[in-house]
Design an enzyme around this catalytic site. Sequence first.
Site, mmCIF file in Angstrom:
data_model
loop_
_atom_site.group_PDB
_atom_site.id
_atom_site.type_symbol
_atom_site.label_atom_id
_atom_site.label_comp_id
_atom_site.label_asym_id
_atom_site.label_seq_id
_atom_site.Cartn_x
_atom_site.Cartn_y
_atom_site.Cartn_z
ATOM 1 C CG HIS A 84 -75.989 -21.091 42.273
ATOM 2 N ND1 HIS A 84 -76.587 -20.186 41.434
ATOM 3 C CD2 HIS A 84 -75.227 -21.870 41.472
ATOM 4 C CE1 HIS A 84 -76.194 -20.404 40.189
ATOM 5 N NE2 HIS A 84 -75.375 -21.438 40.189
ATOM 6 N NE ARG A 111 -78.042 -19.766 35.555
ATOM 7 C CZ ARG A 111 -76.958 -20.383 36.018
ATOM 8 N NH1 ARG A 111 -77.055 -21.371 36.890
ATOM 9 N NH2 ARG A 111 -75.744 -20.009 35.623
HETATM 10 P P1 NAP Z 1 -75.399 -26.852 27.532
HETATM 11 O O1 NAP Z 1 -74.268 -27.774 27.227
HETATM 12 O O2 NAP Z 1 -75.544 -25.593 26.744
HETATM 13 O O3 NAP Z 1 -76.725 -27.708 27.428
HETATM 14 C C1 NAP Z 1 -77.992 -27.140 27.472
HETATM 15 C C2 NAP Z 1 -79.022 -28.210 27.140
HETATM 16 O O4 NAP Z 1 -80.323 -27.612 27.184
HETATM 17 C C3 NAP Z 1 -78.850 -28.780 25.725
HETATM 18 O O5 NAP Z 1 -79.156 -30.149 25.705
HETATM 19 C C4 NAP Z 1 -79.889 -27.988 24.933
HETATM 20 O O6 NAP Z 1 -80.390 -28.644 23.786
HETATM 21 C C5 NAP Z 1 -80.990 -27.872 25.960
HETATM 22 N N1 NAP Z 1 -81.910 -26.776 25.614
HETATM 23 C C6 NAP Z 1 -81.614 -25.456 25.479
HETATM 24 N N2 NAP Z 1 -82.731 -24.782 25.111
HETATM 25 C C7 NAP Z 1 -83.721 -25.703 25.021
HETATM 26 C C8 NAP Z 1 -85.085 -25.631 24.668
HETATM 27 N N3 NAP Z 1 -85.667 -24.465 24.336
HETATM 28 N N4 NAP Z 1 -85.813 -26.767 24.664
HETATM 29 C C9 NAP Z 1 -85.240 -27.951 24.990
HETATM 30 N N5 NAP Z 1 -83.942 -28.095 25.333
HETATM 31 C C10 NAP Z 1 -83.196 -26.977 25.338
HETATM 32 O O7 NAP Z 1 -75.357 -26.402 29.065
HETATM 33 P P2 NAP Z 1 -74.652 -27.151 30.293
HETATM 34 O O8 NAP Z 1 -73.216 -26.893 30.325
HETATM 35 O O9 NAP Z 1 -75.129 -28.565 30.315
HETATM 36 O O10 NAP Z 1 -75.301 -26.343 31.511
HETATM 37 C C11 NAP Z 1 -76.715 -26.321 31.719
HETATM 38 C C12 NAP Z 1 -77.063 -25.271 32.740
HETATM 39 O O11 NAP Z 1 -76.656 -25.690 34.045
HETATM 40 C C13 NAP Z 1 -76.329 -23.946 32.577
HETATM 41 O O12 NAP Z 1 -76.936 -23.159 31.567
HETATM 42 C C14 NAP Z 1 -76.479 -23.339 33.925
HETATM 43 O O13 NAP Z 1 -77.691 -22.609 33.944
HETATM 44 C C15 NAP Z 1 -76.593 -24.544 34.859
HETATM 45 N N6 NAP Z 1 -75.467 -24.674 35.807
HETATM 46 C C16 NAP Z 1 -75.731 -24.685 37.141
HETATM 47 C C17 NAP Z 1 -74.702 -24.841 38.061
HETATM 48 C C18 NAP Z 1 -74.989 -24.916 39.535
HETATM 49 O O14 NAP Z 1 -74.057 -24.955 40.343
HETATM 50 N N7 NAP Z 1 -76.222 -24.943 39.956
HETATM 51 C C19 NAP Z 1 -73.389 -24.977 37.612
HETATM 52 C C20 NAP Z 1 -73.150 -24.948 36.243
HETATM 53 C C21 NAP Z 1 -74.198 -24.807 35.342
HETATM 54 P P3 NAP Z 1 -79.407 -29.007 22.547
HETATM 55 O O15 NAP Z 1 -78.564 -30.149 23.059
HETATM 56 O O16 NAP Z 1 -80.327 -29.411 21.464
HETATM 57 O O17 NAP Z 1 -78.607 -27.759 22.271
#
Ligand code: NAP
Length: 311
Positions: free
Chosen positions: A274, A226
């Site tokens: 994006h 993000r």
């Molecule tokens: P997810 O499964 O919720 O994973 C988020 C990760 O971030 C987890 O490992 C979490 O830790 C960690 N995290 C959250 N808060 C934190 C903090 N304060 N300090 C350290 N680590 C923290 O999300 P995801 O499905 O992998 O997706 C990640 C992000 O990718 C989405 O939120 C979205 O913004 C982005 N995205 C972008 C696109 C694009 O096309 N550019 C597409 C899809 C998604 P824990 O494991 O301990 O919970």
Amino acid sequence: MITALFADRAENWARYEAPLHKAFAEKGLEVNLIRSTDTPEAVDYVIYAPSGPVSDFSPFVNLKAVLSLWAGVEKIEGNTSIKVPLCRMVDEGLSEGMVEWVTGHILRHHLGMDAHILGQDGVWRNDVVPPLARDRGVGFLGLGELGLDCAKAASGVGFEVMGWSRSLKSVEGIETFAGADGLREMLAKSQIIVLLLPDTAETRDVLNAEMLELLPDGAFIINPGRGTLIDDDALLDALDSGKVAHATLDVFRVEPLPAEHPFWAHPQVTVTPHIASETRPSSASRTIAENIRRGEAEEPFLYTVDRAAGY
Ligand code: NAP
């Protein structure tokens, strides 16, 4: 009969209608899939996208869950009219696409591909040989559904992979970190940084001037997470000083990225609009159908958002 309201933009209806019906049939679910309603009290599930027509969920008094088509939930997790479980999208197609995008951009920088692709000028320059992946540290901020798959893929290529998350993970072949000190330790060893964190109060500006300064000189940053994760001005300073050699950015504080934003013209910034990865209707529909099946069977939903943590 189960009633599900498809609340995304009209153009996405054509992409999702058939895959959703197919996924419901595969689960043996009879679903009345609608695009609008005069009887919101009859709606069991809202299939939601932030760009769609629904933002006030209070008329849906018998709702069982909100099922988001998006992985990132920052636009909805604070919606106080949602009183039922909110499930985010986890989709194998989305994950595969992200792995491909991230691995491609890591390899671009690791191999120094630009020198030859952009600099083909008749001069035979064979003096720069890239190091092996095993000698390159790649640090992932976020080891969730997407970050972990990307980290495993980079590890498979041979990189020295590290990962930082909120809770400390144990993953074979990946050095893991948590907490503020863990982040500092990882950044100091990461020649390539990949950001796959959600946008929450805690993650905003996680890559600020102080953190950027910890990176090895000439580091590469890849952000498909993000836009809010990086302090833009600090990044521009780090690019100009040479601390950061190049930033590949897919997400921005304001999207579309305004034409006058300095990132567009900066020679050390690659802007992608994006597109790192997208929810794929066929596999995403299976996630939606599985959660409806669970709702009907009174089993716990998959991928529920922790509203307190914000992701
Ligand atoms: P997810 O499964 O919720 O994973 C988020 C990760 O971030 C987890 O490992 C979490 O830790 C960690 N995290 C959250 N808060 C934190 C903090 N304060 N300090 C350290 N680590 C923290 O999300 P995801 O499905 O992998 O997706 C990640 C992000 O990718 C989405 O939120 C979205 O913004 C982005 N995205 C972008 C696109 C694009 O096309 N550019 C597409 C899809 C998604 P824990 O494991 O301990 O919970």
